[in-house]
Write an enzyme that holds these catalytic residues in place. Structure first.
Site, mmCIF file in Angstrom:
data_model
loop_
_atom_site.group_PDB
_atom_site.id
_atom_site.type_symbol
_atom_site.label_atom_id
_atom_site.label_comp_id
_atom_site.label_asym_id
_atom_site.label_seq_id
_atom_site.Cartn_x
_atom_site.Cartn_y
_atom_site.Cartn_z
ATOM 1 C CD GLN A 1 -1.416 -0.177 -4.047
ATOM 2 O OE1 GLN A 1 -1.759 -1.282 -4.240
ATOM 3 N NE2 GLN A 1 -2.217 0.854 -3.912
ATOM 4 C CB SER A 2 2.463 -3.867 1.160
ATOM 5 O OG SER A 2 2.680 -5.439 1.641
ATOM 6 C CG ASN A 3 1.633 -7.900 -3.892
ATOM 7 O OD1 ASN A 3 0.435 -7.570 -4.313
ATOM 8 N ND2 ASN A 3 2.705 -7.524 -4.178
#
EC number: 3.5.99.7
Length: 338
Positions: free
Chosen positions: A77-79
């Protein structure tokens, strides 16, 4: 201090807004005035965020060097990877993203919604990897770049959080310049700045930027890595490099790095009850959303410090909202009852 000598490719709307958190301030006793600088509203590229500000100083090299593929890495879930995918689409480049299993969280939809969903929609080549969380250069990322070369492409490496890139801190030196300009309009200066800290370059750039007017130690990093020794080392190293790049005129020392380690646990990417309470409180009092991985933890830290009287009465505190809200969908089970 000289930031103007570096090329910048505009990806943001302009200075991100500073807004008062009046109801939250009043709820916490009204003795400290809280404000937020909204990096979550800084760009029209896939919701923007702090990495978009950093990428403004990285992409000139990618464009001028004839690179055709942006290669980056983060958790599922990397921004960061979502923002890199957006910039690649905006520039007409290909994008390869390595998404490692950094968070010890099981949900059937975790790798299908939120940030990773957006990256796929934007056409990125998303590669899941089982490696766990750590800070630094990752073998999976190096392999992805080698794969691009093998297929005839020219990869431009963008490390996790942009932090290992020499220019990774420049965007948040500029953040401090923006704040100074906005302070002139507001008619006051902020006494403290609160920011989430993990891979280090956001905190480091901000520290250097505010060191220019004597406020380096007023930048309070809230660790969300649960690996505080590594984060502290990263912040110091990146800040020292960035200070030299921008001709700060003084050395950055370990004493300049203020890192509060109370709010990162139980581990990276997992919230505790205080994190969840802070997310709900800010949402219900201000309509401002934060996430369980980063901003919820820094919000928890700021709220706790106000409650504990750690800010002197009358202080004006600026909360750096770095983005991260797209990850909320991946944690929907935690909020099934609101």
């Amino acid at each position: 201090m000289n930031l103007s000598k570096f090329k910048r490719y505009p990806l943001t709307f302009g200075p991100s807004p500073i807004t008062p958190l009046k109801r939250l301030s009043e709820h916490l006793g009204g003795k400290v005035d809280l404000y937020a600088k909204r990096e979550d509203c800084n760009s029209g590229l896939a919701f923007g965020g702090n990495k978009t500000r950093k990428l403004e100083y990285l992409v000139p090299e990618a464009i001028e060097g004839g690179y055709d593929t942006l290669v980056s890495i983060g958790g599922i879930q990397s921004n960061q990877t979502r923002q890199v995918a957006a910039v690649a689409a905006h520039l007409g480049m290909k994008c390869v993203l390595v998404q490692e299993n950094w968070v010890n969280y099981s949900d059937a939809l975790y790798d299908r919604v939120g940030n990773i969903e957006m990256s796929r929609i934007m056409g990125a080549d998303v590669r899941l990897d089982s490696a766990g969380f750590d800070i630094g250069i990752r073998p999976s990322w190096e392999k992805a770049m080698a794969d691009v070369v093998e297929s005839g492409g020219k990869p431009f490496p963008i490390p996790a959080g942009c932090s290992e890139h020499p220019y990774g801190g420049l965007g948040f030196v500029r953040f401090a310049d923006e704040v100074r300009q906005q302070e002139e309009e507001l008619g006051f200066k902020f006494d403290y700045i609160v920011v989430c800290s993990v891979t280090g370059s956001t905190h480091a750039g901000m520290l250097v930027g505010f060191a220019a007017d004597g406020r380096a130690q007023r930048v309070i990093g809230i660790d969300a890595s649960a690996k505080p020794d590594k984060t502290r080392e990263q912040v110091l190293r990146i800040a020292q490099n960035t200070a030299k790049l921008v001709d700060l005129g003084r050395e950055i020392t370990a004493e300049d790095v203020v890192l509060d380690t109370r709010y990162a646990y139980p581990e990276y990417g997992l919230p505790n009850d205080g994190t969840l309470e802070a997310i709900r409180l800010c949402a219900r009092l201000e309509g401002v959303l934060t996430d369980p991985v980063y901003e919820g933890k820094s919000m928890h830290g700021m709220i706790d410090m106000v409650r504990n009287g750690e800010f002197p009465e009358g202080s004006k505190v600026l909360y750096a909202h770095l983005g991260g809200v797209p990850a909320l969908n991946a944690y929907s089970f935690l909020f099934k009852d609101g």
